[in-house]
Design a protein around this motif. Structure first.
Motif, PDB file in Angstrom:
ATOM      1  N   ASN A  52     -38.306 -21.786 -10.956  1.00  0.00           N
ATOM      2  CA  ASN A  52     -39.228 -21.946 -12.085  1.00  0.00           C
ATOM      3  C   ASN A  52     -38.808 -23.047 -13.049  1.00  0.00           C
ATOM      4  O   ASN A  52     -39.556 -23.402 -13.959  1.00  0.00           O
ATOM      5  CB  ASN A  52     -39.371 -20.620 -12.849  1.00  0.00           C
ATOM      6  CG  ASN A  52     -40.059 -19.556 -12.013  1.00  0.00           C
ATOM      7  OD1 ASN A  52     -40.889 -19.875 -11.172  1.00  0.00           O
ATOM      8  ND2 ASN A  52     -39.709 -18.306 -12.242  1.00  0.00           N
ATOM      9  N   GLN A 227     -35.931  -4.308 -19.976  1.00  0.00           N
ATOM     10  CA  GLN A 227     -36.032  -4.835 -18.619  1.00  0.00           C
ATOM     11  C   GLN A 227     -35.845  -3.677 -17.647  1.00  0.00           C
ATOM     12  O   GLN A 227     -34.974  -2.827 -17.847  1.00  0.00           O
ATOM     13  CB  GLN A 227     -34.942  -5.882 -18.373  1.00  0.00           C
ATOM     14  CG  GLN A 227     -34.942  -6.445 -16.958  1.00  0.00           C
ATOM     15  CD  GLN A 227     -33.625  -7.125 -16.609  1.00  0.00           C
ATOM     16  OE1 GLN A 227     -32.609  -6.862 -17.228  1.00  0.00           O
ATOM     17  NE2 GLN A 227     -33.649  -7.980 -15.612  1.00  0.00           N
ATOM     18  N   PHE A 250     -40.510  -5.409 -19.269  1.00  0.00           N
ATOM     19  CA  PHE A 250     -40.578  -6.639 -18.490  1.00  0.00           C
ATOM     20  C   PHE A 250     -39.620  -6.529 -17.320  1.00  0.00           C
ATOM     21  O   PHE A 250     -38.687  -5.726 -17.331  1.00  0.00           O
ATOM     22  CB  PHE A 250     -40.263  -7.867 -19.358  1.00  0.00           C
ATOM     23  CG  PHE A 250     -38.864  -7.887 -19.928  1.00  0.00           C
ATOM     24  CD1 PHE A 250     -37.851  -8.625 -19.319  1.00  0.00           C
ATOM     25  CD2 PHE A 250     -38.555  -7.190 -21.099  1.00  0.00           C
ATOM     26  CE1 PHE A 250     -36.571  -8.660 -19.840  1.00  0.00           C
ATOM     27  CE2 PHE A 250     -37.272  -7.219 -21.631  1.00  0.00           C
ATOM     28  CZ  PHE A 250     -36.271  -7.954 -20.996  1.00  0.00           C
ATOM     29  N   TYR A 252     -37.745  -9.346 -14.312  1.00  0.00           N
ATOM     30  CA  TYR A 252     -36.948 -10.556 -14.539  1.00  0.00           C
ATOM     31  C   TYR A 252     -37.782 -11.603 -15.271  1.00  0.00           C
ATOM     32  O   TYR A 252     -38.965 -11.788 -14.989  1.00  0.00           O
ATOM     33  CB  TYR A 252     -36.445 -11.144 -13.217  1.00  0.00           C
ATOM     34  CG  TYR A 252     -35.702 -12.442 -13.423  1.00  0.00           C
ATOM     35  CD1 TYR A 252     -34.408 -12.443 -13.932  1.00  0.00           C
ATOM     36  CD2 TYR A 252     -36.321 -13.669 -13.166  1.00  0.00           C
ATOM     37  CE1 TYR A 252     -33.729 -13.631 -14.162  1.00  0.00           C
ATOM     38  CE2 TYR A 252     -35.641 -14.861 -13.390  1.00  0.00           C
ATOM     39  CZ  TYR A 252     -34.353 -14.830 -13.886  1.00  0.00           C
ATOM     40  OH  TYR A 252     -33.695 -16.006 -14.133  1.00  0.00           O
ATOM     41  N   THR A 253     -37.182 -12.291 -16.237  1.00  0.00           N
ATOM     42  CA  THR A 253     -37.871 -13.356 -16.961  1.00  0.00           C
ATOM     43  C   THR A 253     -36.901 -14.484 -17.279  1.00  0.00           C
ATOM     44  O   THR A 253     -35.725 -14.237 -17.556  1.00  0.00           O
ATOM     45  CB  THR A 253     -38.489 -12.829 -18.277  1.00  0.00           C
ATOM     46  OG1 THR A 253     -39.082 -13.925 -18.982  1.00  0.00           O
ATOM     47  CG2 THR A 253     -37.444 -12.196 -19.174  1.00  0.00           C
ATOM     48  N   ASP A 254     -37.394 -15.715 -17.219  1.00  0.00           N
ATOM     49  CA  ASP A 254     -36.569 -16.842 -17.655  1.00  0.00           C
ATOM     50  C   ASP A 254     -36.879 -17.202 -19.109  1.00  0.00           C
ATOM     51  O   ASP A 254     -36.441 -18.226 -19.619  1.00  0.00           O
ATOM     52  CB  ASP A 254     -36.762 -18.064 -16.741  1.00  0.00           C
ATOM     53  CG  ASP A 254     -38.221 -18.434 -16.561  1.00  0.00           C
ATOM     54  OD1 ASP A 254     -39.034 -17.983 -17.376  1.00  0.00           O
ATOM     55  OD2 ASP A 254     -38.540 -19.176 -15.618  1.00  0.00           O
ATOM     56  N   LYS A 255     -37.630 -16.322 -19.794  1.00  0.00           N
ATOM     57  CA  LYS A 255     -37.959 -16.516 -21.208  1.00  0.00           C
ATOM     58  C   LYS A 255     -37.222 -15.483 -22.074  1.00  0.00           C
ATOM     59  O   LYS A 255     -37.720 -15.053 -23.107  1.00  0.00           O
ATOM     60  CB  LYS A 255     -39.476 -16.382 -21.423  1.00  0.00           C
ATOM     61  CG  LYS A 255     -40.324 -17.281 -20.542  1.00  0.00           C
ATOM     62  CD  LYS A 255     -40.148 -18.748 -20.897  1.00  0.00           C
ATOM     63  CE  LYS A 255     -41.090 -19.621 -20.082  1.00  0.00           C
ATOM     64  NZ  LYS A 255     -40.885 -21.065 -20.341  1.00  0.00           N
TER      65      LYS A 255
END
Length: 368
Positions: A52, A227, A250, A252-255
């Motif tokens: 991403n 998470q 949520f 996994y998030t890269d934010k």
């Protein structure tokens, strides 16, 4: 000096978890900004976390941990590692980078070994407080060993001359962000972020909600950012709805920085990358190490940070009996919480990229 650095090739080899890929991403972004030609290798797990991010040239190198369950798994894993080294060797012959940089994990191992065979200088980076198995095996062959802290364990004295303390290699946007807590030490609202590493922690979704339900006894507004694994979404949402707790789930998030900056307490596993991010943002935290982590490195990390007063350490087996009391302490004892924040304030990794650039340039100059 800048002309010398233009388009020099650097290859970053990283493992397949967030604890390895976050440093790899941070390093790659910094080097791209310095006009290096950067490529990055990992297995399919690591590439999933990196795909991403823009501008990364990603290459898949399959590998395997050393499986010792029985003779068949051992032979299979050895064979897979051997072919990974061959694949890495061929790739390096054609790409021929100036330096290889390994950020740990078994999928970084084949590239580093192939680099040694081809006499390409490679650096390894260790951010945990005890050196990982792959990095430990690579010690004799590495040009340098970059570490976050001088207190790292497991490095024999004969390799200490290779040691360079550079700090925590974390995302630049986190290092230079400012926590909203600096002017808000009243903690009149409970805003807890729960994170369990890049793969989430199943046990957190199973045990923490009951603790948070008790937190309503503190008579403060409460919101939970949690998470969890996708399979836990429905059940967890129902629990919080029934308990009338404001929440946001949520996977996994890269934010993650957006969640960091909207919380005043973090409950987390104790991988080195996430703890490094938290103390740079100056947010109180409770570290609950993964009991099965290799060489118990997560406990070592949490213990180190706890002794410095940066946060609290709690073992997973004590969640039910002790976590509520600790949360109560954090939100009622203002002096203790302010003291923790003052200790965190003494730490900063703002010079990490300058340290990196100086060391990389030095190695490039030695090579030429």
């Amino acid at each position: 000096k800048l002309i010398y650095m233009i388009r020099k090739k650097i290859l970053i080899a990283t493992g397949g978890t967030g604890g390895h890929t976050i440093p790899a991403y941070s390093l790659a972004k910094n080097l791209l900004n310095k006009n290096f030609n950067v490529k990055l290798t990992s297995d399919k797990r690591g590439l999933k976390y990196l795909q991403n991010f823009e501008s990364l040239h990603l290459i898949k190198i399959s590998s395997s941990p050393l499986l010792k369950k029985n003779i068949f798994t051992l032979l299979f894993s050895l064979l897979k590692i051997f072919f990974s080294i061959i694949q890495s060797f061929v790739f390096l012959v054609f790409s021929r980078p100036s330096i290889v940089f390994g950020t740990g994990g078994y999928s970084s191992f084949p590239i580093c070994i192939a680099s040694s065979i081809l006499r390409i200088k490679f650096i390894i980076y260790e951010n945990n407080l005890i050196i990982g198995k792959a990095n430990k095996f690579l010690l004799p062959f590495a040009e340098k060993i970059f570490v976050s802290y001088k207190e790292v364990e497991g490095i024999p004295n004969k390799y200490k001359s290779k040691l360079v303390v550079i700090g925590n290699l974390i995302r630049e946007e986190i290092i230079f962000s400012k926590s909203k807590l600096k002017n808000n030490d009243k903690f009149d609202k409970i805003k807890i972020l729960v994170i369990g590493g890049s793969q989430a922690a199943r046990v957190f979704a199973e045990e923490l909600p009951q603790v948070f339900k008790r937190c309503k006894e503190l008579e403060k507004p409460i919101k939970i950012f949690q998470q969890c694994q996708k399979s836990q979404n429905t059940q967890l949402a129902k629990f919080y709805d029934d308990a009338k707790i404001d929440f946001e789930l949520f996977n996994y998030t890269d934010k993650i920085i957006e969640y960091y900056l909207n919380t005043n307490l973090i409950i987390t596993r104790s991988g080195a990358s996430v703890l490094g991010e938290i103390i740079n943002l100056k947010i109180p935290f409770i570290a609950i190490p993964l009991p099965s982590s290799a060489d118990n490195h997560q406990y070592k990390n949490a213990e180190f940070y706890s002794k410095k007063g940066y946060g609290y350490l709690m073992e997973e087996k004590n969640i039910k009996n002790e976590l509520f009391d600790l949360i109560k302490l954090i939100f009622s004892d203002k002096l203790a919480t302010k003291r923790m924040l003052s200790y965190q304030e003494q730490h900063s990794d703002k010079e990490i990229f300058e340290n990196l650039n100086v060391q990389i340039e030095k190695i490039l100059n030695e090579k030429n």
